[in-house]
Design a protein around this motif. Sequence first.
Motif, PDB file in Angstrom:
ATOM      1  N   MET A  35     -10.258 -49.089   0.157  1.00  0.00           N
ATOM      2  CA  MET A  35      -9.210 -48.371   0.498  1.00  0.00           C
ATOM      3  C   MET A  35      -8.125 -48.365   0.725  1.00  0.00           C
ATOM      4  SD  MET A  35      -9.688 -45.464   1.448  1.00  0.00           S
ATOM      5  CE  MET A  35     -11.457 -45.066  -0.576  1.00  0.00           C
ATOM      6  N   PHE A  59      -4.275 -46.429   0.926  1.00  0.00           N
ATOM      7  CA  PHE A  59      -4.328 -45.456   1.903  1.00  0.00           C
ATOM      8  C   PHE A  59      -4.446 -46.972   3.653  1.00  0.00           C
ATOM      9  CE2 PHE A  59      -6.708 -42.833  -0.899  1.00  0.00           C
ATOM     10  CZ  PHE A  59      -4.819 -41.894  -1.159  1.00  0.00           C
ATOM     11  N   PRO A  85       0.111 -44.083  -3.060  1.00  0.00           N
ATOM     12  CA  PRO A  85      -1.397 -44.311  -3.673  1.00  0.00           C
ATOM     13  C   PRO A  85      -1.409 -42.741  -4.758  1.00  0.00           C
ATOM     14  CG  PRO A  85      -1.355 -43.707  -1.727  1.00  0.00           C
ATOM     15  CD  PRO A  85       0.182 -44.041  -1.474  1.00  0.00           C
ATOM     16  N   ILE A 119      -5.104 -44.581  -9.951  1.00  0.00           N
ATOM     17  CA  ILE A 119      -6.022 -44.930  -9.695  1.00  0.00           C
ATOM     18  C   ILE A 119      -7.120 -43.801  -9.383  1.00  0.00           C
ATOM     19  CG2 ILE A 119      -7.866 -45.806  -8.171  1.00  0.00           C
ATOM     20  CD1 ILE A 119      -5.880 -48.283  -7.369  1.00  0.00           C
ATOM     21  N   ILE A 152     -10.706 -41.399  -7.682  1.00  0.00           N
ATOM     22  CA  ILE A 152     -10.994 -42.375  -6.895  1.00  0.00           C
ATOM     23  C   ILE A 152     -12.669 -41.125  -6.827  1.00  0.00           C
ATOM     24  CG2 ILE A 152     -11.140 -42.749  -3.900  1.00  0.00           C
ATOM     25  CD1 ILE A 152      -8.300 -42.946  -4.377  1.00  0.00           C
ATOM     26  N   PHE A 197     -14.291 -39.965  -3.973  1.00  0.00           N
ATOM     27  CA  PHE A 197     -15.216 -40.402  -2.315  1.00  0.00           C
ATOM     28  C   PHE A 197     -16.441 -40.067  -1.884  1.00  0.00           C
ATOM     29  CE2 PHE A 197     -11.081 -39.866  -2.660  1.00  0.00           C
ATOM     30  CZ  PHE A 197      -9.782 -40.345  -1.674  1.00  0.00           C
ATOM     31  N   ASN A 238     -17.771 -37.870   0.318  1.00  0.00           N
ATOM     32  CA  ASN A 238     -18.049 -36.770   0.492  1.00  0.00           C
ATOM     33  C   ASN A 238     -17.637 -36.015  -0.459  1.00  0.00           C
ATOM     34  OD1 ASN A 238     -15.733 -36.582   0.639  1.00  0.00           O
ATOM     35  ND2 ASN A 238     -15.797 -35.131   3.256  1.00  0.00           N
ATOM     36  N   ALA A 258     -15.352 -35.018  -1.509  1.00  0.00           N
ATOM     37  CA  ALA A 258     -13.739 -34.186  -1.433  1.00  0.00           C
ATOM     38  C   ALA A 258     -13.012 -33.122  -2.006  1.00  0.00           C
ATOM     39  CB  ALA A 258     -12.521 -35.602  -1.012  1.00  0.00           C
ATOM     40  N   LEU A 259     -14.121 -32.701  -3.020  1.00  0.00           N
ATOM     41  CA  LEU A 259     -13.583 -31.757  -3.393  1.00  0.00           C
ATOM     42  C   LEU A 259     -12.329 -30.645  -3.130  1.00  0.00           C
ATOM     43  CD1 LEU A 259     -16.323 -31.258  -5.592  1.00  0.00           C
ATOM     44  CD2 LEU A 259     -14.786 -32.344  -6.261  1.00  0.00           C
ATOM     45  N   PHE A 260     -11.149 -29.481  -3.687  1.00  0.00           N
ATOM     46  CA  PHE A 260     -10.623 -28.444  -2.968  1.00  0.00           C
ATOM     47  C   PHE A 260     -11.882 -26.872  -2.741  1.00  0.00           C
ATOM     48  CE2 PHE A 260      -7.892 -31.353  -5.183  1.00  0.00           C
ATOM     49  CZ  PHE A 260      -7.456 -32.403  -4.273  1.00  0.00           C
ATOM     50  N   ARG A 264     -13.376 -35.093 -12.531  1.00  0.00           N
ATOM     51  CA  ARG A 264     -11.355 -34.861 -11.889  1.00  0.00           C
ATOM     52  C   ARG A 264     -11.225 -36.187 -11.403  1.00  0.00           C
ATOM     53  NH1 ARG A 264     -10.821 -32.460  -5.590  1.00  0.00           N
ATOM     54  NH2 ARG A 264     -11.874 -35.145  -4.999  1.00  0.00           N
ATOM     55  N   ALA A 265     -11.836 -37.234 -11.079  1.00  0.00           N
ATOM     56  CA  ALA A 265     -11.765 -38.599 -11.055  1.00  0.00           C
ATOM     57  C   ALA A 265     -11.213 -39.401 -12.649  1.00  0.00           C
ATOM     58  CB  ALA A 265     -12.879 -39.249 -10.302  1.00  0.00           C
TER      59      ALA A 265
END
Lengths: 263, 346
Positions: B49, B54, B74, B79, B81, B83, B85, B87-89, B148-149
């Motif tokens: 993080m 973050f 950030p 970069i 990332i 996550f 979980n 963290a999709l929208f 997405r990353a």
Amino acid sequence: MLEAYPDNRLSRIFLWGFSALVMAFLMLPTLVVVPLSFSASNLLEFPPRAYSLRWYETFFGSATWMAALRTSLILGTLTAMVAVPLGLLACISINRLGGKAAVTIQGVLLTPSIVPGILLAIGLFFVLAAQRLVGTLFGVLVGHVVLAIPVACIVLLPALARFDWNQVQAARSLGANWARAIGGIIVPQLHISLLSATLMAFLTSLDESVISIFISSGRNSTMPKLMFLSLRDQIDPTIAAISTLWTAIVVAVVLIVTLRRKS
Amino acid sequence: MESLPITIDSVSKSYGTYVALDDVSLDIQAGEFLTLLGPSGSGKTTLLMALAGFVRPDSGKLLLGDRDITRLAPNKRDIGIVFQNYALFPHMNVLANVAYPLALRKMPKAEARRRALDTLARVKLEGLSERNIAALSGGQRQRVALARAIVFEPRVMLMDEPLSALDKNLRETMQYEIRRLHDDLGITTIYVTHDQREALIMSDRIAVMNSGRIQQIDTPQRIYDRPSTRFVAEFMGEANIVAPGLVRRIDGADASRATLMIRAESFHLDEKLVGRDGIALEGTLRAKAFRGENWLLTLALDGGGQEVLVCIPAALASGCGELATGQRVTAYAPAAKVHPLPETIA
């Protein structure tokens, strides 16, 4: 919860009867003004002996009442527009801070809803007087925003507590600055709570009388202020007509928002 | 796409009295796949993080290439990332999720769409671009998060236990896929996990962390065979730490005076399978368990009763079924598998 109670005819009759009583207790005082407003008499009397629309004519024909209606609607809209974004930002910081700092800030933020309205109004009067803002629309707006922020926060805090903050971090890592992350990720997902908060803030302002009595004046008088004043000076069914209209507006706004939420 | 090296220079971070990162230094080469491995609370996620922006280090520096990013926002780090979980929208469909970083970069819509679809094909999600996130399986969500990353061609990728929510089979498939994706893109990757098998399978190098410090950083094989501390030895697998004096050389020469680390699976019950310079341990059988591919024997060593785990592959363990507890057993290990621990043990 109700499944836990014995399900027989008697208990059901009792439940319905009790609910009806509560409804009547809550609704009758509001509804009693409706027939009053259609009275043909010069006095407030119940039940009216004859019916007419003359008091509605008086209301819509009065420049003073029309100015107050306009002021109240503008003020309510502005209050919601200022209080909800501020409340959202405050709730985000409370949510992110956590710990003692968050509890303290939350406490401070919610005090206007706990302190007696009259104290808040007196305090506000002196502060605004020093800034020569008494009697201005801006002055009343400040007062209403102070009252509406805690209302908005009470709606928004639990919604934010359920929100997955990793999404904001993901958005940030993907290149979103703070404004884009809030606008593009938080706001769309919290829109139902934001709508509720907006409605509550709007109604808080629309309903507010004490601050308005202290701060607003002349053309900036709000509806509740004028209603209080007119009750003091003259009692005629105009006030019943206004109350009926006022109730209708509030019910309409709440219904529209609730129905939109369901669909 | 140009990938960049990362330099972590004496980074520390405390929360009150809790030290999350204690003077951590680490160099990651351009294009390397490095895993931060450690138990929960070891500081690996805090370090990740901090790289993501973050967590702001109390002291120390973070460099991306030769650029100091310690205090960079950030959103300006470029970069990617993934996550834990994902963290999709949830208010956007698959395509919109993947195109989101491109939209933020003001890429024309048609090009962003094409790039997003290409990336979805790369993670084998063709045909799902219009799906809602809620309608995806765990594995599919994982792939969307990956797409997405990488879609905006970041120079570094960070992954925070990305596979921990998947079931075992899917996890193994995804381990190979993520590694393949890394090899295709050549992107510097820092991967966080607490699963030592996952770290061994996927990494170029592993940094084992504990209590906010890096215990050892090395290739998977050296971390496994040549741990530098007792913690690393035990975290990486079934390790026996044998005190000096309990070990006998088969050829009768003087045994090492150091504390030894011997992995359970290094042992044999047949002396002939071990060279003359191997070692022998004598003890009493305390317990035995059949684990499918192997037998696990627990020996209480003579002279002190220290327990040693001995793991014998089922193919070589025809006699194990007949062993009875209380019986005397001698376990042998080849010299190459006996590792003196540099760390002295009190």
